[in-house]
Design a protein around this motif. Structure first.
Motif, PDB file in Angstrom:
ATOM      1  N   ASP A 285       0.839  -1.202   0.000  1.00  0.00           N
ATOM      2  CA  ASP A 285       0.000   0.000   0.000  1.00  0.00           C
ATOM      3  C   ASP A 285       0.871   1.248   0.000  1.00  0.00           C
ATOM      4  O   ASP A 285       0.665   2.188   0.768  1.00  0.00           O
ATOM      5  CB  ASP A 285      -0.941  -0.005   1.212  1.00  0.00           C
ATOM      6  CG  ASP A 285      -2.152   0.912   0.988  1.00  0.00           C
ATOM      7  OD1 ASP A 285      -2.574   1.070  -0.174  1.00  0.00           O
ATOM      8  OD2 ASP A 285      -2.668   1.473   1.978  1.00  0.00           O
ATOM      9  N   THR A 287       2.766   4.591  -1.372  1.00  0.00           N
ATOM     10  CA  THR A 287       2.700   5.757  -2.263  1.00  0.00           C
ATOM     11  C   THR A 287       3.903   5.697  -3.196  1.00  0.00           C
ATOM     12  O   THR A 287       5.030   5.423  -2.760  1.00  0.00           O
ATOM     13  CB  THR A 287       2.736   7.064  -1.459  1.00  0.00           C
ATOM     14  OG1 THR A 287       1.554   7.138  -0.659  1.00  0.00           O
ATOM     15  CG2 THR A 287       2.783   8.275  -2.392  1.00  0.00           C
ATOM     16  N   ARG A 326      -0.969   6.483  -1.654  1.00  0.00           N
ATOM     17  CA  ARG A 326      -1.542   5.419  -0.831  1.00  0.00           C
ATOM     18  C   ARG A 326      -1.248   5.734   0.641  1.00  0.00           C
ATOM     19  O   ARG A 326      -0.966   6.870   0.992  1.00  0.00           O
ATOM     20  CB  ARG A 326      -0.968   4.058  -1.253  1.00  0.00           C
ATOM     21  CG  ARG A 326      -1.333   3.655  -2.688  1.00  0.00           C
ATOM     22  CD  ARG A 326      -0.996   2.172  -2.941  1.00  0.00           C
ATOM     23  NE  ARG A 326      -1.398   1.754  -4.287  1.00  0.00           N
ATOM     24  CZ  ARG A 326      -0.558   1.662  -5.321  1.00  0.00           C
ATOM     25  NH1 ARG A 326       0.725   1.986  -5.160  1.00  0.00           N
ATOM     26  NH2 ARG A 326      -0.975   1.255  -6.502  1.00  0.00           N
ATOM     27  N   SER A 327      -1.294   4.719   1.489  1.00  0.00           N
ATOM     28  CA  SER A 327      -1.303   4.972   2.943  1.00  0.00           C
ATOM     29  C   SER A 327       0.046   5.374   3.522  1.00  0.00           C
ATOM     30  O   SER A 327       0.102   5.891   4.645  1.00  0.00           O
ATOM     31  CB  SER A 327      -1.803   3.719   3.673  1.00  0.00           C
ATOM     32  OG  SER A 327      -0.886   2.646   3.536  1.00  0.00           O
TER      33      SER A 327
END
Length: 329
Positions: A285, A287, A326-327
């Protein structure tokens, strides 16, 4: 009377080397010294030598076959580029021969030093590798259409991504999150050349400098374990960075593990970014900056077809990249 076909014995005699040396030059060039390699290749060209297994292919106008050379075993991303080539080639019933090569980052010379390909191809795509000037001239002299992917060339058409902009996109994203002390995990390379890694870091530094942000750089080999170890030095620093960008997603996974080893929360204590948007990014997940792998392969194939069809116009195709948030940031 049938035309005389030059034999490997004649090449060896003219070049004053053994038959095994000629064989190595054609098939295992890394085992032969550069000066010897150049002398043998010069004789190969002078005599018009064609290995026996390739003579049948040359009996017809075209082979219906192209070659693709890249550091496939070093980076899975080149397999995705190859997928783009294969998809396009299948539609036109073109055979593709695949040649693996050592990563340019790991060799003292980031160039393709010899070509184990003689006469059995209609064209060649070289990915992620510089071509030694002498070999480039030889390819052009033999009229073998050639296209470069993710590498510079003064002689051949190129398909590249905007690495500088990719680095700027990453830095701007982290700066917008409020980070002012940034870490960057660079892939280590043996020789001094302007690789993708160097270009991305340059773009990253440029964007950071405009905002007065500091960039601390560490280098790592091309593995999760090495990235984990080198990222530890960044994260153990008394004034550690609050965000770390890695040259590609696999290295970023190493950064994530190093953060976890230290009980650091991601992204609260340290943000992490990668580059590529491959399977590792999706699984973590992460970035990242997405680059169009399959598109670069299919685009290169299209450019190569144009050259095989007779186009002599050298082109440069620049493919864009994009941020995937993303997270981890």
């Amino acid at each position: 009377m049938a035309a005389h076909r030059v034999t490997i014995y004649e090449v060896a005699e003219r070049a004053q080397v053994s038959i095994s040396t000629v064989s190595n030059v054609l098939n295992k060039p890394d085992k032969v010294r550069a000066a010897t390699r150049e002398r043998v290749l010069s004789v190969v060209d002078e005599l018009g030598f064609i290995p026996k297994v390739q003579a049948v292919s040359l009996a017809r106008q075209g082979t219906g076959r192209i070659g693709v050379m890249a550091p496939f075993t070093s980076y899975s991303s080149y397999l995705r580029r190859l997928s783009g080539v294969l998809t396009a080639a299948t539609e036109l019933e073109t055979d593709v021969l695949v040649f693996d090569h050592e990563s340019a980052a790991l060799t003292s010379s980031p160039t393709l030093a010899s070509m184990p390909i003689h006469g059995r191809l209609d064209g060649l795509i070289v990915m992620g590798l510089q071509i030694e000037p002498g070999i480039a001239e030889r390819l052009r002299g033999r009229g073998l259409p050639t296209v470069m992917v993710d590498a510079d060339s003064d002689l051949f058409s190129r398909v590249v991504i905007d690495d500088d902009n990719g680095g700027r996109l990453a830095a701007r994203h982290l700066l917008e999150q409020g980070h002012r002390r940034l870490g960057y995990l660079l892939e280590r390379q043996v020789s001094d050349y302007e690789s993708q890694a160097v270009k991305r870091l340059a773009g990253f530094r440029e964007a950071a400098a405009r905002q007065g942000a500091e960039v601390v750089v560490a280098t790592s080999g091309n593995s999760v374990d090495e990235a984990r170890r080198e990222a530890a030095h960044l994260l153990d620093h008394a004034d550690r960075p609050t965000a770390v960008m890695a040259h590609h997603d696999v290295l970023a996974v190493g950064v994530l593990l190093a953060a976890r080893d230290r009980g650091l929360r991601v992204p609260e204590d340290v943000a992490v970014m990668g580059f590529d948007d491959g399977e590792a990014a999706a699984a973590a997940d992460l970035t990242t900056i997405r680059q169009p792998f399959e598109e670069s392969g299919s685009t290169a194939f299209g450019v190569l077809l144009g050259h095989i069809g007779g186009s002599a116009l050298r082109s440069a195709t620049l493919l864009d990249v994009q941020l995937v948030e993303r997270s981890t940031t």
